[in-house]
Scaffold this motif. Structure first.
Motif, PDB file in Angstrom:
ATOM      1  N   THR A 252     -14.360  -6.881  -9.901  1.00  0.00           N
ATOM      2  CA  THR A 252     -15.276  -6.171 -10.597  1.00  0.00           C
ATOM      3  C   THR A 252     -15.411  -4.680 -10.329  1.00  0.00           C
ATOM      4  O   THR A 252     -15.471  -3.880 -11.445  1.00  0.00           O
ATOM      5  CB  THR A 252     -16.566  -6.754 -10.200  1.00  0.00           C
ATOM      6  N   VAL A 253     -15.259  -4.207  -9.301  1.00  0.00           N
ATOM      7  CA  VAL A 253     -15.268  -2.743  -8.780  1.00  0.00           C
ATOM      8  C   VAL A 253     -13.998  -1.995  -9.567  1.00  0.00           C
ATOM      9  O   VAL A 253     -14.166  -1.028 -10.236  1.00  0.00           O
ATOM     10  CB  VAL A 253     -15.342  -2.471  -7.273  1.00  0.00           C
ATOM     11  N   SER A 254     -12.860  -2.773  -9.234  1.00  0.00           N
ATOM     12  CA  SER A 254     -11.622  -2.196  -9.906  1.00  0.00           C
ATOM     13  C   SER A 254     -11.874  -2.220 -11.540  1.00  0.00           C
ATOM     14  O   SER A 254     -11.229  -1.306 -12.139  1.00  0.00           O
ATOM     15  CB  SER A 254     -10.365  -3.144  -9.630  1.00  0.00           C
TER      16      SER A 254
ATOM     17  N   THR B  65       7.690   2.949  16.920  1.00  0.00           N
ATOM     18  CA  THR B  65       7.730   1.930  18.073  1.00  0.00           C
ATOM     19  C   THR B  65       6.849   0.940  18.160  1.00  0.00           C
ATOM     20  O   THR B  65       6.847   0.008  19.204  1.00  0.00           O
ATOM     21  CB  THR B  65       7.448   3.136  19.490  1.00  0.00           C
ATOM     22  N   GLN B  66       5.721   0.662  17.055  1.00  0.00           N
ATOM     23  CA  GLN B  66       5.245  -0.345  16.889  1.00  0.00           C
ATOM     24  C   GLN B  66       5.930  -1.546  16.439  1.00  0.00           C
ATOM     25  O   GLN B  66       6.874  -1.519  15.708  1.00  0.00           O
ATOM     26  CB  GLN B  66       4.081  -0.286  15.771  1.00  0.00           C
ATOM     27  N   ALA B  67       5.986  -2.880  17.198  1.00  0.00           N
ATOM     28  CA  ALA B  67       6.792  -3.751  17.198  1.00  0.00           C
ATOM     29  C   ALA B  67       6.228  -4.634  15.815  1.00  0.00           C
ATOM     30  O   ALA B  67       7.481  -4.964  15.454  1.00  0.00           O
ATOM     31  CB  ALA B  67       6.879  -4.662  18.177  1.00  0.00           C
ATOM     32  N   GLN B  68       5.244  -4.806  15.807  1.00  0.00           N
ATOM     33  CA  GLN B  68       4.881  -5.681  14.667  1.00  0.00           C
ATOM     34  C   GLN B  68       3.565  -5.380  13.911  1.00  0.00           C
ATOM     35  O   GLN B  68       2.502  -4.895  14.738  1.00  0.00           O
ATOM     36  CB  GLN B  68       4.725  -7.006  15.170  1.00  0.00           C
ATOM     37  N   GLU B  69       3.479  -5.123  12.556  1.00  0.00           N
ATOM     38  CA  GLU B  69       2.260  -4.814  11.913  1.00  0.00           C
ATOM     39  C   GLU B  69       2.017  -5.621  10.749  1.00  0.00           C
ATOM     40  O   GLU B  69       2.948  -6.067   9.974  1.00  0.00           O
ATOM     41  CB  GLU B  69       2.335  -3.345  11.661  1.00  0.00           C
ATOM     42  N   PRO B  70       0.919  -6.034  10.577  1.00  0.00           N
ATOM     43  CA  PRO B  70       0.569  -6.769   9.413  1.00  0.00           C
ATOM     44  C   PRO B  70       0.611  -6.035   8.009  1.00  0.00           C
ATOM     45  O   PRO B  70       0.602  -4.810   8.018  1.00  0.00           O
ATOM     46  CB  PRO B  70      -0.882  -7.094   9.380  1.00  0.00           C
ATOM     47  N   VAL B  71       1.498  -6.810   6.977  1.00  0.00           N
ATOM     48  CA  VAL B  71       1.752  -6.000   5.707  1.00  0.00           C
ATOM     49  C   VAL B  71       1.134  -6.880   4.667  1.00  0.00           C
ATOM     50  O   VAL B  71       1.148  -8.110   4.656  1.00  0.00           O
ATOM     51  CB  VAL B  71       3.327  -6.052   5.301  1.00  0.00           C
ATOM     52  N   LEU B  72       0.339  -6.145   3.874  1.00  0.00           N
ATOM     53  CA  LEU B  72      -0.595  -6.755   2.891  1.00  0.00           C
ATOM     54  C   LEU B  72       0.354  -7.071   1.720  1.00  0.00           C
ATOM     55  O   LEU B  72       0.984  -6.099   1.035  1.00  0.00           O
ATOM     56  CB  LEU B  72      -1.707  -6.076   2.430  1.00  0.00           C
ATOM     57  N   ALA B  73       0.541  -8.486   1.118  1.00  0.00           N
ATOM     58  CA  ALA B  73       1.047  -8.589  -0.182  1.00  0.00           C
ATOM     59  C   ALA B  73       0.285  -8.213  -1.379  1.00  0.00           C
ATOM     60  O   ALA B  73      -1.036  -8.012  -1.076  1.00  0.00           O
ATOM     61  CB  ALA B  73       1.408 -10.034  -0.010  1.00  0.00           C
ATOM     62  N   PRO B  74       0.478  -8.242  -2.505  1.00  0.00           N
ATOM     63  CA  PRO B  74      -0.077  -8.084  -3.581  1.00  0.00           C
ATOM     64  C   PRO B  74      -1.252  -8.810  -3.755  1.00  0.00           C
ATOM     65  O   PRO B  74      -1.349  -9.973  -3.491  1.00  0.00           O
ATOM     66  CB  PRO B  74       0.729  -8.028  -4.943  1.00  0.00           C
ATOM     67  N   ALA B  75      -2.491  -8.303  -4.260  1.00  0.00           N
ATOM     68  CA  ALA B  75      -3.480  -9.444  -4.348  1.00  0.00           C
ATOM     69  C   ALA B  75      -3.317 -10.723  -5.275  1.00  0.00           C
ATOM     70  O   ALA B  75      -2.400 -10.602  -6.022  1.00  0.00           O
ATOM     71  CB  ALA B  75      -4.710  -8.655  -5.421  1.00  0.00           C
ATOM     72  N   GLU B  76      -4.011 -11.531  -4.670  1.00  0.00           N
ATOM     73  CA  GLU B  76      -3.565 -13.058  -5.526  1.00  0.00           C
ATOM     74  C   GLU B  76      -4.750 -13.470  -6.603  1.00  0.00           C
ATOM     75  O   GLU B  76      -6.042 -13.387  -6.431  1.00  0.00           O
ATOM     76  CB  GLU B  76      -4.071 -13.960  -4.332  1.00  0.00           C
ATOM     77  N   ALA B  77      -4.264 -13.498  -7.628  1.00  0.00           N
ATOM     78  CA  ALA B  77      -4.771 -13.810  -8.943  1.00  0.00           C
ATOM     79  C   ALA B  77      -5.110 -15.380  -9.046  1.00  0.00           C
ATOM     80  O   ALA B  77      -4.182 -16.002  -8.520  1.00  0.00           O
ATOM     81  CB  ALA B  77      -4.188 -13.215 -10.070  1.00  0.00           C
ATOM     82  N   PRO B  78      -6.094 -15.596  -9.565  1.00  0.00           N
ATOM     83  CA  PRO B  78      -6.532 -16.999  -9.956  1.00  0.00           C
ATOM     84  C   PRO B  78      -5.216 -17.578 -10.697  1.00  0.00           C
ATOM     85  O   PRO B  78      -4.550 -17.042 -11.489  1.00  0.00           O
ATOM     86  CB  PRO B  78      -7.652 -17.093 -10.832  1.00  0.00           C
TER      87      PRO B  78
ATOM     88  N   ILE C 182      -4.830   6.867  -7.579  1.00  0.00           N
ATOM     89  CA  ILE C 182      -4.462   6.237  -6.529  1.00  0.00           C
ATOM     90  C   ILE C 182      -5.548   5.638  -5.997  1.00  0.00           C
ATOM     91  O   ILE C 182      -6.729   5.952  -5.961  1.00  0.00           O
ATOM     92  CB  ILE C 182      -3.707   7.194  -5.380  1.00  0.00           C
ATOM     93  N   GLY C 183      -5.251   4.075  -5.311  1.00  0.00           N
ATOM     94  CA  GLY C 183      -6.505   3.329  -4.858  1.00  0.00           C
ATOM     95  C   GLY C 183      -7.270   2.709  -5.795  1.00  0.00           C
ATOM     96  O   GLY C 183      -8.390   2.624  -5.238  1.00  0.00           O
ATOM     97  N   LEU C 184      -6.758   2.444  -6.899  1.00  0.00           N
ATOM     98  CA  LEU C 184      -7.619   1.800  -8.007  1.00  0.00           C
ATOM     99  C   LEU C 184      -8.062   0.028  -7.327  1.00  0.00           C
ATOM    100  O   LEU C 184      -9.128  -0.179  -7.549  1.00  0.00           O
ATOM    101  CB  LEU C 184      -6.990   1.547  -9.134  1.00  0.00           C
ATOM    102  N   GLY C 185      -6.994  -0.309  -6.485  1.00  0.00           N
ATOM    103  CA  GLY C 185      -7.296  -1.762  -6.106  1.00  0.00           C
ATOM    104  C   GLY C 185      -6.682  -2.772  -7.478  1.00  0.00           C
ATOM    105  O   GLY C 185      -6.433  -2.314  -8.563  1.00  0.00           O
ATOM    106  N   SER C 186      -7.116  -3.982  -7.324  1.00  0.00           N
ATOM    107  CA  SER C 186      -6.536  -4.982  -8.298  1.00  0.00           C
ATOM    108  C   SER C 186      -7.867  -5.648  -8.983  1.00  0.00           C
ATOM    109  O   SER C 186      -8.599  -6.035  -8.672  1.00  0.00           O
ATOM    110  CB  SER C 186      -6.028  -6.304  -7.595  1.00  0.00           C
TER     111      SER C 186
ATOM    112  N   PRO D 263      -0.547  -0.552  -3.598  1.00  0.00           N
ATOM    113  CA  PRO D 263       0.404  -1.692  -3.204  1.00  0.00           C
ATOM    114  C   PRO D 263      -0.158  -3.106  -3.565  1.00  0.00           C
ATOM    115  O   PRO D 263       0.604  -3.857  -3.256  1.00  0.00           O
ATOM    116  CB  PRO D 263       0.356  -1.425  -1.691  1.00  0.00           C
ATOM    117  N   VAL D 264      -1.484  -3.107  -4.117  1.00  0.00           N
ATOM    118  CA  VAL D 264      -1.955  -4.430  -4.118  1.00  0.00           C
ATOM    119  C   VAL D 264      -2.134  -4.667  -5.578  1.00  0.00           C
ATOM    120  O   VAL D 264      -2.316  -5.916  -5.909  1.00  0.00           O
ATOM    121  CB  VAL D 264      -3.678  -4.701  -3.595  1.00  0.00           C
ATOM    122  N   PHE D 265      -1.518  -4.174  -6.393  1.00  0.00           N
ATOM    123  CA  PHE D 265      -1.173  -4.431  -7.776  1.00  0.00           C
ATOM    124  C   PHE D 265      -0.348  -5.679  -7.967  1.00  0.00           C
ATOM    125  O   PHE D 265       0.927  -5.676  -7.205  1.00  0.00           O
ATOM    126  CB  PHE D 265      -0.422  -3.287  -8.517  1.00  0.00           C
ATOM    127  N   ASN D 266      -0.592  -6.675  -8.870  1.00  0.00           N
ATOM    128  CA  ASN D 266       0.029  -7.900  -9.058  1.00  0.00           C
ATOM    129  C   ASN D 266       0.750  -7.861 -10.221  1.00  0.00           C
ATOM    130  O   ASN D 266       0.609  -6.903 -11.014  1.00  0.00           O
ATOM    131  CB  ASN D 266      -0.557  -9.001  -8.751  1.00  0.00           C
TER     132      ASN D 266
END
Length: 285
Positions: A148-150, A58-71, A130-134, A182-185
């Motif tokens: 750096t953490v990833s 029933t949530q009308a709108q939620e933010p959705v994160l795109a893959p992380a932005e690489a230089p 799971i959850g490695l990050g970009s 989900p953030v893998f580019n």
């Protein structure tokens, strides 16, 4: 006389940091201009859905994160050079040297268990991350530079896989390694694939976990741990699970033992209070 004709400079609103939870349940810190919003289409009525699912629908709108932005100018070759430098520092650390001993102990124990328990098919059948990050991309205005953490966590994942596939462990020299975030580019996927890691989409990684799996989850959310720990993976790298306010996670904790990592002084954020968790042989309890 005051200059009344001078125009006032328009004030620029300060960027606010937000904690964003995307469709797959991952929580990220970002600024407002780094989030794309997408309207969710509500599903039809489902009598089997619980109240939590109904509230989500029933949530009308939620933010959705795109893959992380690489230089923009970053190439795969450059990313691989960055990874090699991070891996070298990780391999030389006391953290990895201690973890190596813990892994060797557990592989010997798994081999002993496999000799008398048909359900134990060798030391492991797969590694699920799971959850490695970009490793290449970033979220603007994030509190911690996750790249750096990833990178260090990816080095740990790769080293663990190499350690477990050594011939003296009496296991196959290759086994599947799955990674889901989900953030893998595109660059992230190419880097991980060059290391023999298969990128999968939600919920494939969750479905690959068995009682013979090593779960590598340094950045997993509580809600995902509650989904995967009931599969009773033989080894879990991550945590600290002891701090989780969850009956499901605490139930898993009650059935396993663990070994603490030596603090990683180069970057404490990368492995903060993490441990290697492992099942205890019932005959030894």
């Amino acid at each position: 006389m005051p200059h009344t004709s001078r125009r006032k400079r328009a004030s620029v609103p300060a960027q606010k940091r937000l904690q964003v939870t995307d469709d797959d349940g991952w929580t990220h810190v970002t600024s407002g201009n780094n989030v794309r919003r997408a309207m969710r289409t509500a599903r039809g009525p489902n009598p089997q859905s619980d109240n939590a699912d109904k509230e989500k629908d029933t949530q009308a709108q939620e933010p959705v994160l795109a893959p992380a932005e690489a230089p923009a100018r970053l190439t795969l070759d450059e990313l691989q050079m960055q990874y090699a430098a991070h891996r070298e520092r990780w391999v030389d650390s006391d953290t990895w040297k201690t973890l190596t001993r813990h892994l060797a102990e557990q592989m010997r124990e798994r081999e002993r268990m496999a000799s008398r328990d048909e359900a134990v098919r060798g030391p492991i059948d797969a590694i699920v991350c799971i959850g490695l990050g970009s490793p290449s991309g970033f979220l603007r205005d994030g509190w911690v530079d996750r790249r750096t953490v990833s990178m260090y966590q990816l080095a740990a994942l790769d080293c663990i896989a190499k350690q477990l596939s050594r011939p003296d462990n009496n296991i196959p020299l290759s086994f599947p390694i799955y990674a889901q975030d989900p953030v893998f580019n595109t660059l992230d996927c190419l880097l991980l694939e060059s290391l023999g890691i298969t990128i999968v989409q939600n919920p494939v990684a969750f479905e690959r976990i068995t009682q013979n799996t090593l779960l590598f989850c340094p950045g997993a959310e509580k809600k995902h741990l509650e989904l995967v720990l009931p599969s009773n993976p033989c080894l879990v790298f991550g945590g600290p699970l002891e701090l989780a306010d969850s009956d499901v996670i605490q139930n898993y904790i009650s059935r396993v033992d663990s070994r603490a990592l030596v603090p990683f002084s180069i970057n404490e954020h990368a492995f903060w209070k993490m441990r290697l968790y492992f099942r205890v042989d019932e005959e030894d309890e």
